[in-house]
Scaffold this motif. Structure first.
Motif, PDB file in Angstrom:
ATOM      1  N   GLY A 122      41.142  37.159  26.167  1.00  0.00           N
ATOM      2  CA  GLY A 122      40.746  38.163  25.417  1.00  0.00           C
ATOM      3  C   GLY A 122      41.280  39.014  26.547  1.00  0.00           C
ATOM      4  N   GLY A 123      41.343  40.284  26.306  1.00  0.00           N
ATOM      5  CA  GLY A 123      42.107  41.372  26.358  1.00  0.00           C
ATOM      6  C   GLY A 123      42.754  42.052  26.162  1.00  0.00           C
ATOM      7  N   LYS A 124      43.516  43.499  26.205  1.00  0.00           N
ATOM      8  CA  LYS A 124      45.229  43.363  25.460  1.00  0.00           C
ATOM      9  C   LYS A 124      46.007  43.844  26.873  1.00  0.00           C
ATOM     10  CE  LYS A 124      43.766  48.284  26.103  1.00  0.00           C
ATOM     11  NZ  LYS A 124      43.289  49.716  25.377  1.00  0.00           N
ATOM     12  N   PRO A 125      47.152  43.621  25.663  1.00  0.00           N
ATOM     13  CA  PRO A 125      49.047  43.772  26.112  1.00  0.00           C
ATOM     14  C   PRO A 125      48.716  45.051  26.939  1.00  0.00           C
ATOM     15  CG  PRO A 125      48.837  42.518  24.511  1.00  0.00           C
ATOM     16  CD  PRO A 125      47.345  43.594  24.227  1.00  0.00           C
ATOM     17  N   GLY A 126      49.020  44.828  28.523  1.00  0.00           N
ATOM     18  CA  GLY A 126      49.455  45.886  29.532  1.00  0.00           C
ATOM     19  C   GLY A 126      48.315  46.375  29.823  1.00  0.00           C
ATOM     20  N   TRP A 127      46.952  45.993  29.707  1.00  0.00           N
ATOM     21  CA  TRP A 127      46.007  46.685  30.471  1.00  0.00           C
ATOM     22  C   TRP A 127      44.746  45.429  31.362  1.00  0.00           C
ATOM     23  CZ3 TRP A 127      41.608  43.355  30.564  1.00  0.00           C
ATOM     24  CH2 TRP A 127      40.095  43.617  31.146  1.00  0.00           C
ATOM     25  N   ALA A 128      44.305  46.337  32.810  1.00  0.00           N
ATOM     26  CA  ALA A 128      43.517  45.273  33.429  1.00  0.00           C
ATOM     27  C   ALA A 128      42.667  46.043  34.122  1.00  0.00           C
ATOM     28  CB  ALA A 128      44.923  45.512  34.796  1.00  0.00           C
ATOM     29  N   ALA A 129      41.676  45.896  34.638  1.00  0.00           N
ATOM     30  CA  ALA A 129      40.246  46.307  34.617  1.00  0.00           C
ATOM     31  C   ALA A 129      40.383  46.730  36.202  1.00  0.00           C
ATOM     32  CB  ALA A 129      39.042  46.024  33.819  1.00  0.00           C
ATOM     33  N   PRO A 130      39.411  47.804  36.495  1.00  0.00           N
ATOM     34  CA  PRO A 130      39.857  48.586  37.721  1.00  0.00           C
ATOM     35  C   PRO A 130      39.003  47.004  38.271  1.00  0.00           C
ATOM     36  CG  PRO A 130      38.747  50.260  36.467  1.00  0.00           C
ATOM     37  CD  PRO A 130      39.105  49.040  35.236  1.00  0.00           C
ATOM     38  N   PRO A 131      39.495  46.644  39.491  1.00  0.00           N
ATOM     39  CA  PRO A 131      39.480  45.490  40.044  1.00  0.00           C
ATOM     40  C   PRO A 131      37.672  45.827  41.213  1.00  0.00           C
ATOM     41  CG  PRO A 131      40.777  46.919  41.597  1.00  0.00           C
ATOM     42  CD  PRO A 131      40.653  47.149  40.111  1.00  0.00           C
ATOM     43  N   ASN A 132      37.247  45.357  41.233  1.00  0.00           N
ATOM     44  CA  ASN A 132      36.023  45.027  42.029  1.00  0.00           C
ATOM     45  C   ASN A 132      35.437  45.721  43.297  1.00  0.00           C
ATOM     46  OD1 ASN A 132      32.751  44.657  42.438  1.00  0.00           O
ATOM     47  ND2 ASN A 132      32.241  44.519  40.384  1.00  0.00           N
ATOM     48  N   ALA A 133      35.418  46.658  44.243  1.00  0.00           N
ATOM     49  CA  ALA A 133      35.857  46.532  45.064  1.00  0.00           C
ATOM     50  C   ALA A 133      34.686  45.380  45.938  1.00  0.00           C
ATOM     51  CB  ALA A 133      34.789  47.870  45.428  1.00  0.00           C
ATOM     52  N   PRO A 151      34.558  49.079  36.940  1.00  0.00           N
ATOM     53  CA  PRO A 151      34.795  48.066  38.028  1.00  0.00           C
ATOM     54  C   PRO A 151      34.471  46.544  37.251  1.00  0.00           C
ATOM     55  CG  PRO A 151      35.062  49.593  39.263  1.00  0.00           C
ATOM     56  CD  PRO A 151      34.355  50.549  37.891  1.00  0.00           C
ATOM     57  N   THR A 152      35.290  45.709  37.580  1.00  0.00           N
ATOM     58  CA  THR A 152      34.982  44.160  37.230  1.00  0.00           C
ATOM     59  C   THR A 152      35.382  43.189  37.933  1.00  0.00           C
ATOM     60  OG1 THR A 152      34.789  45.364  34.593  1.00  0.00           O
ATOM     61  CG2 THR A 152      34.955  42.927  35.219  1.00  0.00           C
ATOM     62  N   MET A 153      34.883  42.038  38.219  1.00  0.00           N
ATOM     63  CA  MET A 153      34.836  40.468  38.089  1.00  0.00           C
ATOM     64  C   MET A 153      34.573  39.715  37.779  1.00  0.00           C
ATOM     65  SD  MET A 153      33.181  40.528  42.603  1.00  0.00           S
ATOM     66  CE  MET A 153      31.626  40.993  42.902  1.00  0.00           C
ATOM     67  N   PHE A 154      35.076  38.460  38.218  1.00  0.00           N
ATOM     68  CA  PHE A 154      34.266  36.855  37.098  1.00  0.00           C
ATOM     69  C   PHE A 154      34.450  36.416  38.483  1.00  0.00           C
ATOM     70  CE2 PHE A 154      35.509  38.072  32.933  1.00  0.00           C
ATOM     71  CZ  PHE A 154      34.934  37.288  32.236  1.00  0.00           C
ATOM     72  N   VAL A 155      33.106  35.928  38.652  1.00  0.00           N
ATOM     73  CA  VAL A 155      32.666  34.055  39.594  1.00  0.00           C
ATOM     74  C   VAL A 155      32.205  33.463  38.967  1.00  0.00           C
ATOM     75  CG1 VAL A 155      30.345  34.424  41.564  1.00  0.00           C
ATOM     76  CG2 VAL A 155      31.904  36.463  40.907  1.00  0.00           C
ATOM     77  N   GLU A 156      33.123  32.363  39.873  1.00  0.00           N
ATOM     78  CA  GLU A 156      32.883  31.406  38.436  1.00  0.00           C
ATOM     79  C   GLU A 156      32.749  29.795  39.639  1.00  0.00           C
ATOM     80  OE1 GLU A 156      36.625  32.799  35.963  1.00  0.00           O
ATOM     81  OE2 GLU A 156      37.050  31.470  37.410  1.00  0.00           O
ATOM     82  N   ILE A 157      32.024  29.499  38.883  1.00  0.00           N
ATOM     83  CA  ILE A 157      31.883  27.797  39.368  1.00  0.00           C
ATOM     84  C   ILE A 157      32.978  26.333  38.484  1.00  0.00           C
ATOM     85  CG2 ILE A 157      30.690  25.825  39.350  1.00  0.00           C
ATOM     86  CD1 ILE A 157      28.450  27.693  39.587  1.00  0.00           C
ATOM     87  N   GLY A 158      34.071  25.514  39.485  1.00  0.00           N
ATOM     88  CA  GLY A 158      34.430  24.935  38.454  1.00  0.00           C
ATOM     89  C   GLY A 158      34.909  23.498  39.104  1.00  0.00           C
ATOM     90  N   SER A 159      35.627  22.823  38.088  1.00  0.00           N
ATOM     91  CA  SER A 159      36.318  23.097  37.171  1.00  0.00           C
ATOM     92  C   SER A 159      36.064  22.650  36.542  1.00  0.00           C
ATOM     93  CB  SER A 159      37.806  23.155  37.744  1.00  0.00           C
ATOM     94  OG  SER A 159      38.295  23.595  39.069  1.00  0.00           O
ATOM     95  N   THR A 160      35.114  21.033  36.191  1.00  0.00           N
ATOM     96  CA  THR A 160      34.394  20.229  35.060  1.00  0.00           C
ATOM     97  C   THR A 160      32.942  20.373  34.769  1.00  0.00           C
ATOM     98  OG1 THR A 160      33.892  18.446  36.463  1.00  0.00           O
ATOM     99  CG2 THR A 160      36.494  18.825  36.324  1.00  0.00           C
TER     100      THR A 160
END
Length: 329
Positions: A128-139, A177-186
């Motif tokens: 996902g996303g597109k080349p050369g792009w980044a979302a504003p980081p979530n503060a 502004p965006t962030m992912f919050v994740e649980i890993g890893s299996t």
């Protein structure tokens, strides 16, 4: 039939008299590490059904909107703008709940910004996303990392689970502004109810749904206005983490060494897309922290001397200040 069961957005739009600023929390049913925390969060008080966005159900609690869908998170582009177009509510930030995968299979609770600013236009982003792009980081990332560490410790998830930030990577496309919050890893850990409960509690407390003061609201920075822009290092940004775990440090984009492609072309200079990656990461970090002082922090040991010199020269050219650990105190 109540309006919230019709799925008709026109009714909801007519009830929206002002352009509210809302937080969009996104979960997918196809990912146990996403729907698990979402279900735990929805079991807490104050939620009621909201409007449908196409075939996606939503739930409302104060100024938080939890959106539940049946697709891949990294491919659901522009959910912020789609929500605004459908409801009239402006999305202030986006928080995706997701699983984390790692070759080590180590259990982990992670937070990270998104983007692929280092990719060339002819490259296809792998997630996902597109080349050369980044979302504003979530503060909220820095303060939430510290909050998550405390929650994990109090729920006896550590040291089994590592609590860490990750470097900037993958999509989907967002302007907020965006962030992912994740649980890993299996899969074993993606389905862990105690981990799901910890992430739900992070969102619950972090957004002030418990009645407390929201955690990580940049508008309440109390004069602590230094933001770390991470440059270099591994995917789990250990040398940046050492600083970020200290109270009062804010976090922007975190560019690992693999997101800074550099080619030594001798007299022709240093090629690669590393300049573009730094430029984009800095610009959207500045956008996410209005009035803040952004300091680039280099993982010095991850660079050869010619790489470090090139990066420092470029940062100076762009008037981006460089910070040492003591500068973030």
């Amino acid at each position: 039939m109540p309006w919230f069961l019709t799925g008709r957005l026109t009714t909801f739009r007519s009830l929206t008299f002002s352009r509210n600023m809302v937080t969009l929390v996104v979960a997918t049913t196809i990912d146990p590490a996403s729907i698990g925390p979402a279900s735990a969060l929805l079991s807490m008080p104050g939620w009621h059904p909201g409007p449908f966005l196409q075939d996606m159900a939503s739930f409302v609690n104060k100024d938080v909107r939890l959106l539940k869908h049946d697709y891949s998170n990294v491919k659901e582009d522009h959910l912020d703008k789609r929500w605004e177009a459908a409801t009239g509510e402006v999305v202030d930030e986006v928080i995706f709940l997701s699983r984390h995968t790692a070759a080590s299979n180590r259990p982990a609770l992670t937070i990270h910004p998104i983007g692929v600013p280092h990719l060339r236009e002819d490259e296809v982003p792998p997630a996902g996303g597109k080349p050369g792009w980044a979302a504003p980081p979530n503060a909220r990332m820095g303060p939430w990392l510290r909050l998550l560490k405390g929650i994990a410790e109090s729920h006896n998830l550590t040291p089994e689970f590592e609590v860490t930030l990750e470097a900037t990577h993958h999509g989907p496309l967002t302007d907020s502004p965006t962030m992912f919050v994740e649980i890993g890893s299996t899969e074993e850990y993606w389905k862990r109810q105690d981990a799901a409960q910890a992430i739900a509690l992070l969102v619950w407390k972090g957004l002030g749904l418990d009645g407390g003061i929201p955690v990580g609201d940049w508008r309440r920075n109390n004069g602590k206005n230094k933001i770390l822009l991470g440059v270099g290092g591994g995917h789990y940004v250990p040398r940046h983490m050492d600083i970020i775990l200290k109270d009062g440090v804010w976090v922007g984009h975190l560019l690992s060494s693999y997101s800074l492609p550099m080619e030594d072309n001798g007299e022709a200079g240093v090629g690669g897309t590393w300049r573009e990656a730094i430029k984009v990461a800095y610009e959207v970090t500045k956008e996410a922290f209005p009035g803040g002082e952004i300091l680039a922090h280099l993982d010095q040991k991850s660079f050869k001397s010619w790489q470090k010199n090139a990066i420092l020269g470029y940062l100076k050219e762009k008037n981006i200040n460089v910070g040492k650990p003591q500068d973030f105190r």
